[in-house]
Design an enzyme around this catalytic site. Structure first.
Site, short mmCIF file in Angstrom:
data_model
loop_
_atom_site.label_atom_id
_atom_site.label_comp_id
_atom_site.label_asym_id
_atom_site.label_seq_id
_atom_site.Cartn_x
_atom_site.Cartn_y
_atom_site.Cartn_z
N CYS A 94 47.20 96.21 7.24
CA CYS A 94 48.17 95.32 6.43
C CYS A 94 47.14 94.46 5.37
O CYS A 94 46.55 95.00 4.54
CB CYS A 94 49.07 94.77 7.23
SG CYS A 94 50.52 94.20 6.28
N HIS A 189 50.74 98.72 11.16
CA HIS A 189 50.34 98.08 12.19
C HIS A 189 50.40 98.89 13.54
O HIS A 189 51.27 98.67 14.33
CB HIS A 189 51.36 96.62 12.61
CG HIS A 189 51.29 95.81 11.42
ND1 HIS A 189 50.51 94.54 11.49
CD2 HIS A 189 52.05 95.56 10.21
CE1 HIS A 189 50.46 93.82 10.65
NE2 HIS A 189 51.68 94.30 9.63
N GLU A 191 48.53 98.14 16.19
CA GLU A 191 48.65 97.32 17.30
C GLU A 191 49.97 96.79 17.74
O GLU A 191 50.17 96.35 18.92
CB GLU A 191 47.84 96.11 16.94
CG GLU A 191 48.35 94.89 15.99
CD GLU A 191 48.68 95.41 14.31
OE1 GLU A 191 48.99 94.46 13.83
OE2 GLU A 191 48.08 96.27 14.22
#
Length: 219
Positions: A94, A189, A191
């Site tokens: 991002c 994302h 994660e």
């Protein structure tokens, strides 16, 4: 799999170098957790001396303009540019993708990037927080199954230079993951999901860098 996720590049004192996560702003804690869960030794990076002591770096999501200002205020930006030029693996998610881009289409006045990826990116390409969305992405370099991706105020690759390769696109062809040598960038994302294949892919690059087979982002 990620090969050797620990990383074993030897420093001058003979100690293995850990993987770093840029921790100036944004969701760096989530990346630290993922990387440690994959077996990597991880440190947070805010200062030039910390940038010199790592074998790879993750740049998290957050606010790219703030991250840029803080990286210069803390004096770490130039150190990271040198490490990128040396071929150190870096993965930006991002805002991290924006930080790695050579060109920012709609940056705020005075906004800079670390550079390295031969791409132009557009910030907040889908709109604000309320326009966040999720999608299933085919990422051939990672194999099956498709990756569930979360986009939050996400940038996109508006222009792909000849040095960079698209790794994933949306259904309309918009590039949302890119690779160039030892550099990786995603608009989304990983994660925030349970699918850490991009982190594993990054750690494979770190292992290659540690073993002396670095792939520079520049021809």
């Amino acid at each position: 799999m990620a090969g050797n996720p620990q990383g074993h590049q030897e420093g001058a004192a003979g100690a293995a170098r850990p993987v770093g996560v840029l921790a100036l702003q944004g969701d760096f804690r989530e990346h630290v957790s993922v990387l440690r869960g994959l077996g990597a030794e991880v440190v947070t990076v805010r200062r030039p001396e910390e940038a010199a002591a790592i074998s790879g770096l993750v740049i998290p999501g957050g606010e790219s303009s703030v991250m840029d200002k803080l990286s210069r205020a803390f004096g770490v930006a130039e150190a990271l540019k040198r490490r990128i030029a040396e071929g150190m693996p870096v993965y930006g998610t991002c805002a991290g993708l924006i930080m790695l881009a050579d060109r920012i289409v709609d940056g705020i006045r005075g906004q800079e990037s670390l550079g390295g990826l031969d791409v132009a990116v557009r910030r907040n390409a889908f709109g604000g927080q309320t326009e966040s969305f999720e999608a299933e992405l085919s990422v051939p370099v990672l194999g099956d199954p498709p990756m569930h991706a979360i986009f939050i105020r996400a940038p996109v690759v508006a222009e792909l230079g000849p040095g960079a390769t698209a790794l994933a696109t949306l259904d309309d062809g918009t590039v949302v993951a890119v690779e160039q040598g030892n550099l990786l960038g995603t608009s989304f994302h990983p994660e925030m999901t349970a699918d850490y294949r991009f982190h594993q892919y990054f750690l494979q690059k770190v292992a290659g860098f540690d073993n002396g087979t670095a792939r520079s982002s520049r021809p």
